[in-house]
Design an enzyme around this catalytic site. Sequence first.
Site, PDB file in Angstrom:
ATOM      1  N   TRP A 150      13.048  11.602   5.725  1.00  7.74           N
ATOM      2  CA  TRP A 150      12.793  12.942   5.167  1.00  7.74           C
ATOM      3  C   TRP A 150      12.480  12.861   3.686  1.00  7.74           C
ATOM      4  O   TRP A 150      11.593  13.575   3.197  1.00  7.74           O
ATOM      5  CB  TRP A 150      13.969  13.880   5.451  1.00  7.74           C
ATOM      6  CG  TRP A 150      14.209  14.071   6.920  1.00  7.74           C
ATOM      7  CD1 TRP A 150      15.327  13.716   7.617  1.00  7.74           C
ATOM      8  CD2 TRP A 150      13.315  14.645   7.888  1.00  7.74           C
ATOM      9  NE1 TRP A 150      15.173  14.037   8.937  1.00  7.74           N
ATOM     10  CE2 TRP A 150      13.958  14.599   9.133  1.00  7.74           C
ATOM     11  CE3 TRP A 150      12.027  15.184   7.808  1.00  7.74           C
ATOM     12  CZ2 TRP A 150      13.369  15.075  10.308  1.00  7.74           C
ATOM     13  CZ3 TRP A 150      11.433  15.662   8.970  1.00  7.74           C
ATOM     14  CH2 TRP A 150      12.099  15.605  10.203  1.00  7.74           C
ATOM     15  N   ASP A 185      17.714  18.340  -0.781  1.00  2.00           N
ATOM     16  CA  ASP A 185      17.491  18.673   0.623  1.00  2.00           C
ATOM     17  C   ASP A 185      18.840  18.486   1.313  1.00  2.00           C
ATOM     18  O   ASP A 185      19.304  17.368   1.497  1.00  2.00           O
ATOM     19  CB  ASP A 185      16.425  17.734   1.213  1.00  2.00           C
ATOM     20  CG  ASP A 185      16.226  17.948   2.715  1.00  2.00           C
ATOM     21  OD1 ASP A 185      16.936  18.777   3.318  1.00  2.00           O
ATOM     22  OD2 ASP A 185      15.340  17.261   3.277  1.00  2.00           O
ATOM     23  N   LYS A 200      20.117  22.583  11.618  1.00  2.00           N
ATOM     24  CA  LYS A 200      21.000  21.424  11.642  1.00  2.00           C
ATOM     25  C   LYS A 200      22.471  21.846  11.558  1.00  2.00           C
ATOM     26  O   LYS A 200      23.299  21.291  12.250  1.00  2.00           O
ATOM     27  CB  LYS A 200      20.663  20.454  10.508  1.00  2.00           C
ATOM     28  CG  LYS A 200      19.226  19.952  10.526  1.00  2.00           C
ATOM     29  CD  LYS A 200      18.997  18.836  11.517  1.00  2.00           C
ATOM     30  CE  LYS A 200      17.522  18.563  11.778  1.00  2.00           C
ATOM     31  NZ  LYS A 200      16.763  18.215  10.591  1.00  2.00           N
TER      32      LYS A 200
HETATM   33  C1  LIG Z   1      15.408  17.937  10.031  1.00  2.00           C
HETATM   34  C2  LIG Z   1      15.301  17.663   8.603  1.00  2.00           C
HETATM   35  C3  LIG Z   1      14.174  18.062   7.855  1.00  2.00           C
HETATM   36  C4  LIG Z   1      12.978  18.748   8.473  1.00  2.00           C
HETATM   37  O1  LIG Z   1      13.314  20.023   8.866  1.00  2.00           O
HETATM   38  P1  LIG Z   1      12.240  21.018   9.521  1.00  2.00           P
HETATM   39  O2  LIG Z   1      12.977  22.330   9.423  1.00  2.00           O
HETATM   40  O3  LIG Z   1      12.006  20.553  10.908  1.00  2.00           O
HETATM   41  O4  LIG Z   1      11.021  20.991   8.698  1.00  2.00           O
HETATM   42  C5  LIG Z   1      14.174  17.795   6.500  1.00  2.00           C
HETATM   43  N1  LIG Z   1      15.189  17.170   5.911  1.00  2.00           N
HETATM   44  C6  LIG Z   1      16.293  16.766   6.578  1.00  2.00           C
HETATM   45  C7  LIG Z   1      17.399  16.078   5.861  1.00  2.00           C
HETATM   46  C8  LIG Z   1      16.377  17.009   7.951  1.00  2.00           C
HETATM   47  O5  LIG Z   1      17.459  16.609   8.633  1.00  2.00           O
END
Ligand SMILES: *Cc1c(COP(=O)(O)O)cnc(C)c1O
Length: 354
Positions: free
Chosen positions: A100, A167, A191
């Site tokens: 990511w 993030d 998540k």
């Molecule tokens: C799943 C994830 C993403 C991407 O998320 P989307 O909502 O599918 O774009 C980005 N960063 C992390 C740490 C993730 O676990």
Amino acid sequence: MKRHNFSAGPCILPQEVFQEASEAILNFNNSGLSILEISHRSKDFVDVMDEARNLALELLGLEGKGYKALFLQGGASTQFLMTAYNLLQKKAGYLNTGTWSDKAIKEAKLFGEVVEIASSKDANYNYIPKGYEIPKDLDYLHVTSNNTIFGTQMKDFPEVDCPLICDMSSDIFSRQIDFSQFDLIYAGAQKNMGPAGTTLVVVQEDILGKVSRAIPSMMDYKTHISKSSMFNTPAVYAVYVSMLTMRWLKNLGGIAAIEEMNDRKATLLYSEIELNPLFKGFAAKEDRSTMNATFSLTDEDLKETFDAMWQEAGINGLNGHRSVGGYRASMYNALSLESVGTLVDVMSELERKA
Ligand SMILES: *Cc1c(COP(=O)(O)O)cnc(C)c1O
């Protein structure tokens, strides 16, 4: 029978949230209308959005500190580019701790110079780099708090003079951190916060408005702040279910209470991985994630037996990501200690049998 859901995302949510969310589909707030058919401008929904935004700041301890909470669309993946669009004038730093982070770097390069401060790519991201130097002239530093695919988690964060962006998609609301060290936090809901379809952004307002480029309205955080996250039709249902999940967390005692539970779950599973000779962990011990545990069998010949056993025990979503292989047990906030106990029982049963 309800399964033990270890899926990495979209993920398990509290059972009572599923219950309340399902009732709102048929009759929202006793209005005689479904939440799926009401106007996003109706008072009932504006109240939901306001509560969701307030709960996010309250849970993170960021009320009254100049932060704004937004529920946007396009996933965390859109935040990869939106952060750079709004904040990258000349040069930004990125800590590369996984797939990511790598994707965020790729997007940022479209907007300016990107310095990879450090990377653990050399070891398939099984650790968090430490002891790196941070240049003084960055527009911001971007980090990923929890690496969902590799099962590593930052235990502390670099001190910087520039804005710090994180993030936090896969560990938001899971552990106590001084969230005020960040100037922008983003997290895809699916998540650890809610269903897919919305992304939480918490931004310190005074870092905005400093780049010279023109920013399209939908890509501009200021647009969404000025319209209280209602510039366009928000993802009504996803915001509603995220709000219910945050309410659930607040009633439970907030992040402090859930952190204790999350630590107990992680300790239980990691002890088994360490003690059971049939399993080995993937991530470096000091960087192991409390949310996503990555591990594999020491003897691949046992795969068929083990897979049959955990499926039989009602466990779902244990297969590892293709870039790591093996297994990944995601232990998000709503997963019970009992579910982790079930998995650990299966692992020790395998040891007895083998
Ligand atoms: C799943 C994830 C993403 C991407 O998320 P989307 O909502 O599918 O774009 C980005 N960063 C992390 C740490 C993730 O676990």
